[in-house]
Design a protein around this motif. Sequence first.
Motif, PDB file in Angstrom:
ATOM      1  N   THR A  28       0.821  -1.215   0.000  1.00 47.32           N
ATOM      2  CA  THR A  28       0.000   0.000   0.000  1.00 47.32           C
ATOM      3  C   THR A  28       0.853   1.262   0.000  1.00 47.32           C
ATOM      4  O   THR A  28       0.550   2.250  -0.676  1.00 47.32           O
ATOM      5  CB  THR A  28      -0.930   0.003   1.223  1.00 47.32           C
ATOM      6  OG1 THR A  28      -1.734  -1.172   1.199  1.00 47.32           O
ATOM      7  CG2 THR A  28      -1.819   1.226   1.213  1.00 47.32           C
ATOM      8  N   ASN A  73     -10.809   2.443  -1.923  1.00 45.91           N
ATOM      9  CA  ASN A  73      -9.752   1.782  -1.160  1.00 45.91           C
ATOM     10  C   ASN A  73     -10.171   0.387  -0.695  1.00 45.91           C
ATOM     11  O   ASN A  73      -9.340  -0.518  -0.597  1.00 45.91           O
ATOM     12  CB  ASN A  73      -9.340   2.634   0.032  1.00 45.91           C
ATOM     13  CG  ASN A  73      -8.646   3.910  -0.393  1.00 45.91           C
ATOM     14  OD1 ASN A  73      -7.909   3.928  -1.383  1.00 45.91           O
ATOM     15  ND2 ASN A  73      -8.873   4.996   0.328  1.00 45.91           N
ATOM     16  N   ASN A  76      -9.519  -1.684  -3.564  1.00 47.61           N
ATOM     17  CA  ASN A  76      -8.185  -1.516  -4.160  1.00 47.61           C
ATOM     18  C   ASN A  76      -8.276  -1.247  -5.655  1.00 47.61           C
ATOM     19  O   ASN A  76      -7.546  -1.842  -6.465  1.00 47.61           O
ATOM     20  CB  ASN A  76      -7.317  -2.750  -3.910  1.00 47.61           C
ATOM     21  CG  ASN A  76      -6.894  -2.856  -2.467  1.00 47.61           C
ATOM     22  OD1 ASN A  76      -6.530  -1.866  -1.829  1.00 47.61           O
ATOM     23  ND2 ASN A  76      -6.961  -4.057  -1.919  1.00 47.61           N
TER      24      ASN A  76
END
Length: 118
Positions: A28, A73, A76
């Motif tokens: 990340t 998020n 992803n």
Amino acid sequence: QVQLVESGGGSVQAGGSLRLSCAASGDTYSRYCMAWYRQAPGKQREGVATIDGSGRTSYVDSVKGRFTISQDNAKNTLYLQMNSLKPDDTAMYYCAAGGSCYRAMNYWGKGTLVTISS
């Protein structure tokens, strides 16, 4: 290591819309900045839009008001909503990731082709 896979390209007429997606996986921290680039035939690659981990966005002047970059998020996934498409938007579109939007991107997808007909 970061992996990026684009999808959503295609052929549409001028004035139409497309939404590109980029599925991201891996570290990340290494993808704090996510971006879309494009390269048209015979032209240099150009940055289209960026978004960072704080949600700050930037756009190249030629797409302002027409394109929107966003990210989910939880999934992803990076998106590029493209509206009011023009023939000049025809290009291979690439998803990219890096630790900062002020430095070169470190990771690249293989691209998805967008073709706009007049």
